[in-house]
Motif scaffolding. Structure first.
Motif, PDB file in Angstrom:
ATOM      1  N   GLY A  31       8.286  -3.307   8.333  1.00  0.00           N
ATOM      2  CA  GLY A  31       8.921  -3.805   7.109  1.00  0.00           C
ATOM      3  C   GLY A  31       8.352  -3.134   5.864  1.00  0.00           C
ATOM      4  N   ILE A  32       7.036  -3.015   5.824  1.00  0.00           N
ATOM      5  CA  ILE A  32       6.384  -2.406   4.652  1.00  0.00           C
ATOM      6  C   ILE A  32       6.783  -0.937   4.540  1.00  0.00           C
ATOM      7  N   ARG A  33       6.865  -0.297   5.689  1.00  0.00           N
ATOM      8  CA  ARG A  33       7.226   1.129   5.706  1.00  0.00           C
ATOM      9  C   ARG A  33       8.661   1.335   5.210  1.00  0.00           C
ATOM     10  N   VAL A  34       9.567   0.521   5.732  1.00  0.00           N
ATOM     11  CA  VAL A  34      10.975   0.620   5.322  1.00  0.00           C
ATOM     12  C   VAL A  34      11.091   0.371   3.822  1.00  0.00           C
ATOM     13  N   LEU A  35      10.404  -0.671   3.350  1.00  0.00           N
ATOM     14  CA  LEU A  35      10.473  -1.009   1.927  1.00  0.00           C
ATOM     15  C   LEU A  35       9.907   0.131   1.083  1.00  0.00           C
ATOM     16  N   ASP A  39      19.142  -4.455   5.632  1.00  0.00           N
ATOM     17  CA  ASP A  39      19.207  -4.431   7.096  1.00  0.00           C
ATOM     18  C   ASP A  39      17.869  -4.827   7.722  1.00  0.00           C
ATOM     19  N   HIS A  40      16.775  -4.567   7.046  1.00  0.00           N
ATOM     20  CA  HIS A  40      15.441  -4.865   7.607  1.00  0.00           C
ATOM     21  C   HIS A  40      14.791  -6.045   6.898  1.00  0.00           C
ATOM     22  N   ILE A  41      15.614  -6.941   6.371  1.00  0.00           N
ATOM     23  CA  ILE A  41      15.048  -8.036   5.568  1.00  0.00           C
ATOM     24  C   ILE A  41      14.057  -8.892   6.377  1.00  0.00           C
ATOM     25  N   ASP A  42      14.324  -9.059   7.671  1.00  0.00           N
ATOM     26  CA  ASP A  42      13.403  -9.887   8.471  1.00  0.00           C
ATOM     27  C   ASP A  42      12.027  -9.222   8.562  1.00  0.00           C
ATOM     28  N   ASP A  43      12.032  -7.915   8.787  1.00  0.00           N
ATOM     29  CA  ASP A  43      10.750  -7.188   8.874  1.00  0.00           C
ATOM     30  C   ASP A  43       9.999  -7.265   7.545  1.00  0.00           C
ATOM     31  N   ILE A  44      10.763  -7.141   6.447  1.00  0.00           N
ATOM     32  CA  ILE A  44      10.113  -7.183   5.121  1.00  0.00           C
ATOM     33  C   ILE A  44       9.570  -8.596   4.882  1.00  0.00           C
ATOM     34  N   ALA A  45      10.374  -9.598   5.252  1.00  0.00           N
ATOM     35  CA  ALA A  45       9.944 -10.988   5.057  1.00  0.00           C
ATOM     36  C   ALA A  45       8.686 -11.295   5.866  1.00  0.00           C
ATOM     37  N   ASN A  46       8.574 -10.692   7.074  1.00  0.00           N
ATOM     38  CA  ASN A  46       7.380 -10.928   7.901  1.00  0.00           C
ATOM     39  C   ASN A  46       6.185 -10.132   7.418  1.00  0.00           C
ATOM     40  N   GLY A  47       6.429  -9.189   6.551  1.00  0.00           N
ATOM     41  CA  GLY A  47       5.338  -8.327   6.084  1.00  0.00           C
ATOM     42  C   GLY A  47       4.820  -7.445   7.216  1.00  0.00           C
ATOM     43  N   SER A  48       5.691  -7.163   8.193  1.00  0.00           N
ATOM     44  CA  SER A  48       5.256  -6.339   9.334  1.00  0.00           C
ATOM     45  C   SER A  48       5.079  -4.888   8.888  1.00  0.00           C
ATOM     46  N   GLU A  49       4.385  -4.143   9.736  1.00  0.00           N
ATOM     47  CA  GLU A  49       4.122  -2.742   9.390  1.00  0.00           C
ATOM     48  C   GLU A  49       5.437  -1.986   9.187  1.00  0.00           C
ATOM     49  N   SER A  88       0.088  10.088  -7.034  1.00  0.00           N
ATOM     50  CA  SER A  88       0.353   8.649  -6.882  1.00  0.00           C
ATOM     51  C   SER A  88      -0.350   8.082  -5.651  1.00  0.00           C
ATOM     52  N   VAL A  89      -1.122   7.023  -5.877  1.00  0.00           N
ATOM     53  CA  VAL A  89      -1.686   6.246  -4.763  1.00  0.00           C
ATOM     54  C   VAL A  89      -1.245   4.790  -4.972  1.00  0.00           C
ATOM     55  N   PRO A  90      -0.104   4.416  -4.400  1.00  0.00           N
ATOM     56  CA  PRO A  90       0.392   3.044  -4.608  1.00  0.00           C
ATOM     57  C   PRO A  90      -0.467   2.029  -3.856  1.00  0.00           C
ATOM     58  N   THR A  91      -0.749   0.893  -4.519  1.00  0.00           N
ATOM     59  CA  THR A  91      -1.519  -0.146  -3.834  1.00  0.00           C
ATOM     60  C   THR A  91      -0.643  -1.318  -3.400  1.00  0.00           C
ATOM     61  N   ALA A  92       0.625  -1.293  -3.759  1.00  0.00           N
ATOM     62  CA  ALA A  92       1.540  -2.356  -3.336  1.00  0.00           C
ATOM     63  C   ALA A  92       2.974  -1.823  -3.388  1.00  0.00           C
ATOM     64  N   PRO A  93       3.824  -2.261  -2.441  1.00  0.00           N
ATOM     65  CA  PRO A  93       5.221  -1.789  -2.465  1.00  0.00           C
ATOM     66  C   PRO A  93       6.063  -2.660  -3.398  1.00  0.00           C
ATOM     67  N   SER A  94       5.726  -2.642  -4.693  1.00  0.00           N
ATOM     68  CA  SER A  94       6.266  -3.647  -5.612  1.00  0.00           C
ATOM     69  C   SER A  94       7.369  -3.159  -6.538  1.00  0.00           C
ATOM     70  N   VAL A  95       7.510  -1.842  -6.707  1.00  0.00           N
ATOM     71  CA  VAL A  95       8.529  -1.288  -7.622  1.00  0.00           C
ATOM     72  C   VAL A  95       9.012   0.057  -7.088  1.00  0.00           C
ATOM     73  N   ASP A  96      10.120   0.543  -7.652  1.00  0.00           N
ATOM     74  CA  ASP A  96      10.605   1.869  -7.234  1.00  0.00           C
ATOM     75  C   ASP A  96      10.164   2.950  -8.219  1.00  0.00           C
ATOM     76  N   GLY A  97       9.121   2.668  -8.985  1.00  0.00           N
ATOM     77  CA  GLY A  97       8.737   3.595 -10.046  1.00  0.00           C
ATOM     78  C   GLY A  97       7.699   4.640  -9.668  1.00  0.00           C
ATOM     79  N   PHE A  98       7.223   4.660  -8.409  1.00  0.00           N
ATOM     80  CA  PHE A  98       6.146   5.606  -8.108  1.00  0.00           C
ATOM     81  C   PHE A  98       6.610   7.048  -8.258  1.00  0.00           C
ATOM     82  N   THR A  99       7.821   7.346  -7.791  1.00  0.00           N
ATOM     83  CA  THR A  99       8.288   8.741  -7.763  1.00  0.00           C
ATOM     84  C   THR A  99       9.217   9.110  -8.922  1.00  0.00           C
ATOM     85  N   SER A 100       9.445   8.188  -9.850  1.00  0.00           N
ATOM     86  CA  SER A 100      10.368   8.521 -10.942  1.00  0.00           C
ATOM     87  C   SER A 100       9.625   9.289 -12.039  1.00  0.00           C
TER      88      SER A 100
END
Ligand SMILES: NC(=O)C1=CN([C@@H]2O[C@H](COP(=O)(O)OP(=O)(O)OC[C@H]3O[C@@H](n4cnc5c(N)ncnc54)[C@H](O)[C@@H]3O)[C@@H](O)[C@H]2O)C=CC1
Ligand SMILES: O=C(CO)COP(=O)(O)O
Ligand code: NI
Length: 404
Positions: free
Chosen positions: A243-247, A231-241, A137-149
Motif C-alpha cells: 500500500g505504501i509503495r503504491v501510494l 484500486d489499492h485502497i485496502d492496502d493503503i488503509a492497512n498501511g501494508s508495504e 529528495s528524501v521523503p519521510t512520509a507519503p503525505s503529498v504529491d509535492g516531492f517531484t514537482s
C-alpha cells in the motif's frame, strides 16, 4: 521505478500536445530498504563532497539513524539544519524558515538534501534554487504529491503562493521510514490523491472555457495515479508495504505530471484553493495546522457537491443566459455543455469520496478538522481569488454566475 522514470521521459518527449514540456531533471528514483545506501553511492557518483541536510526535529528523528550511519560509513561530510517550528509548534514554509536555511547552509555546499515531508521539501526546493545548487529528495512520509514537482507553495506575508523553482535531481525513499510515518500522514497522502477528482475536472474546464494550457498525457498520468490509489485502497488503509509503495509511486507520478507542465494545473483545483484559504485563516487565528492532504481530502466532496448543485441546473437552462454573464463566456459554456455535463456526472458522489476517506482513516468532514461551517462557506465564496488566473468552475460560478 527508474523504468517508470525512463518511460515518462520518453512519453513527454513524444507528446504531441503542442506545449513545451519541462525537462525532468530527476536522474534516479529509489524506493526501498537500501535507499540510503543508494543515496550515498549517488553522492559519490556525483562527486558531492559537501552535503547539507535540511529537516525538522521530527523528520530528522525519523530518518537520522539509518541515513547518518550510511553517510558516516562513507565519510561524507554533512551539516544539518533543523528548521525551527513557529509559536504553535508547526514548521511552516515561510520567510523565517527560508532565511534560517540560507543562514545555516555553508556557502560551499554542493547539494541540499530535503529530509522530511511536504513542508521541508518546499523550503529546501526554494532555498537550493536561490543558492543555485541542486537538491535531493528524501521523503519521510507519503503525505503529498509535492516531492517531484518544481513548485514551492510558500506562505509569504501570510499569503499562500506557489513559486515555480526546481524539482529534485533524485529521490531516495526508505520504505522502513515511510512505513513508520504516522498513519495520519499516510491517510493524508491518499487525500492529496483523492483531490485529483476535482483538480482534473477544473483543469479540463479551464481549458475549455479559457484556453488554459492543457495536455492529455499529463491528465492521463494524474488520473492513472488516482486510479491506482483507489484500486489499492485496502492496502493503503492497512498501511501494508504494498500500500505504501503504491501510494508513494502515485504521489511521485502526480508530482512529475505537475513538473511536465511547470505548473500545478493537474493537481490543484478549487479543492486546493479552499484548503489554502483555511490554512491562511488558521495561521491568522494562531491555530495548529491541519495536514494538507486531510484538508484537500475533505474539500473534494464539498466542491463536487457545490458544482453538481449549481452547475447542473445551469446546464439544463442554457437558453436563459443571465445578463451578468458575458456573452462570449456563456457561448463557451454552451459550446462545451455536453462535455461539462459528462465531466460533472462522471465525478464520484460526495458520499463515495467521504467513504473512501474514512476507509483510509481520514476525516470526511471539515468540522472533524476544526474547520467550522462559516469558514467553509466563506471559502466557497472567496477562495478562487487566491488563484485568479485559474478558470476553475468555482471561479466561473463566483465571478460570472453568483455574484452579479
Ligand atoms: N510542492 C508541491 O507541489 C506540493 C506541496 N505541498 C505542500 O506540502 C505541505 C504539507 O506537507 P505535509 O507532508 O502534509 O506536512 P508537513 O511536511 O508540514 O509535515 C507535517 C508534520 O509531520 C512531521 N513528520 C514528517 N514526517 C514524519 C515522520 N516520518 N514521523 C513523524 N513525523 C513526521 C513533520 O515534522 C511535521 O511536523 C503544504 O504546505 C503543501 O502546500 C503539497 C502538495 C504538493
Ligand atoms: O498541493 C499541490 C498539489 O497537490 C500544489 O498545489 P498549489 O500549486 O495550489 O500549491
Ligand atoms: Ni496537494
Amino acid at each position: 521505478m527508474n523504468r517508470m522514470l525512463e518511460e515518462l521521459v520518453l512519453l513527454a518527449g513524444q507528446c504531441q500536445c503542442g506545449h513545451r514540456h519541462y525537462d525532468i531533471p530527476i536522474e534516479r528514483i529509489v524506493i526501498g530498504r537500501d535507499a540510503f545506501r543508494q543515496l550515498v553511492a549517488y553522492l559519490r557518483h556525483k562527486r558531492y563532497e559537501r552535503v547539507a541536510l535540511v529537516a525538522d526535529e521530527r523528520t530528522f528523528a525519523a530518518a537520522r539513524e539509518s541515513l547518518c550511519d550510511e553517510l558516516e560509513n562513507e565519510s561524507i561530510h554533512y551539516t544539518v539544519c533543523l528548521v525551527q517550528p513557529d509559536e504553535n509548534g508547526d514548521v511552516i514554509a515561510d520567510e523565517r524558515s527560508i532565511v534560517q536555511v540560507l543562514l545555516e547552509t555553508p556557502n560551499n555546499a554542493d547539494v541540499l538534501i530535503a529530509v522530511g515531508a511536504g513542508t521541508i521539501h518546499d523550503i529546501t526546493r526554494f532555498s537550493s534554487c536561490k543558492m543555485k545548487i541542486p537538491f535531493i529528495s528524501v521523503p519521510t512520509a507519503p503525505s503529498v504529491d509535492g516531492f517531484t514537482s518544481m513548485g514551492a507553495p510558500l506562505i509569504i506575508r501570510g499569503m499562500k503562493q506557489t513559486i515555480q523553482v526546481q524539482a529534485p535531481i533524485a529521490v531516495f525513499a526508505h520504505t522502513d521510514v515511510l512505513h513508520r510515518a504516522p498513519r495520519a500522514m499516510i491517510a493524508a497522502g491518499f487525500g492529496d490523491m483523492a483531490a485529483k477528482y476535482t483538480s482534473l475536472a477544473d483543469w479540463q474546464f479551464a481549458h475549455w472555457m479559457a484556453d488554459e494550457p492543457y495536455c492529455p498525457l499529463v491528465h492521463q498520468l494524474t488520473e492513472q495515479s488516482l486510479k491506482t490509489c483507489v484500486d489499492h485502497i485496502d492496502d493503503i488503509a492497512n498501511g501494508s508495504e504494498q500500500g505504501i509503495r503504491v501510494l508513494m509511486d502515485a504521489l511521485l507520478q502526480s508530482g512529475i505530471a505537475m513538473l511536465l507542465m511547470g505548473q500545478s494545473y493537474s493537481a490543484s483545483g478549487a479543492e486546493h484553493h479552499l484548503s489554502h484559504y483555511w490554512e491562511m485563516e488558521f495561521l491568522r487565528r494562531n491555530k495548529r495546522q491541519v495536514l494538507h492532504g486531510a484538508k484537500v481530502g475533505v474539500s473534494t466532496p464539498i466542491v463536487i457537491e457545490h458544482y453538481q448543485r449549481l452547475l447542473l441546473p445551469l446546464l439544463n437552462g442554457l437558453e436563459k443566459r443571465s445578463e451578468s454573464v458575458h456573452e462570449e463566456i456563456w457561448g463557451r459554456f454552451k459550446a462545451n455543455a455536453a462535455a461539462i455535463r459528462m465531466q460533472l456526472e462522471s465525478l464520484p458522489s460526495p458520499s463515495r469520496v467521504r467513504a473512501m476517506l474514512e476507509k483510509v482513516g481520514e476525516a470526511a468532514l471539515p468540522e472533524q478538522l476544526g474547520i467550522d461551517p462559516p469558514l467553509v462557506e466563506r471559502s466557497l465564496q472567496e477562495a478562487h481569488r487566491l488563484r485568479p488566473n485559474r478558470f476553475t468552475m468555482l471561479y466561473f460560478l463566483n465571478e460570472w454566475i453568483l455574484e452579479k
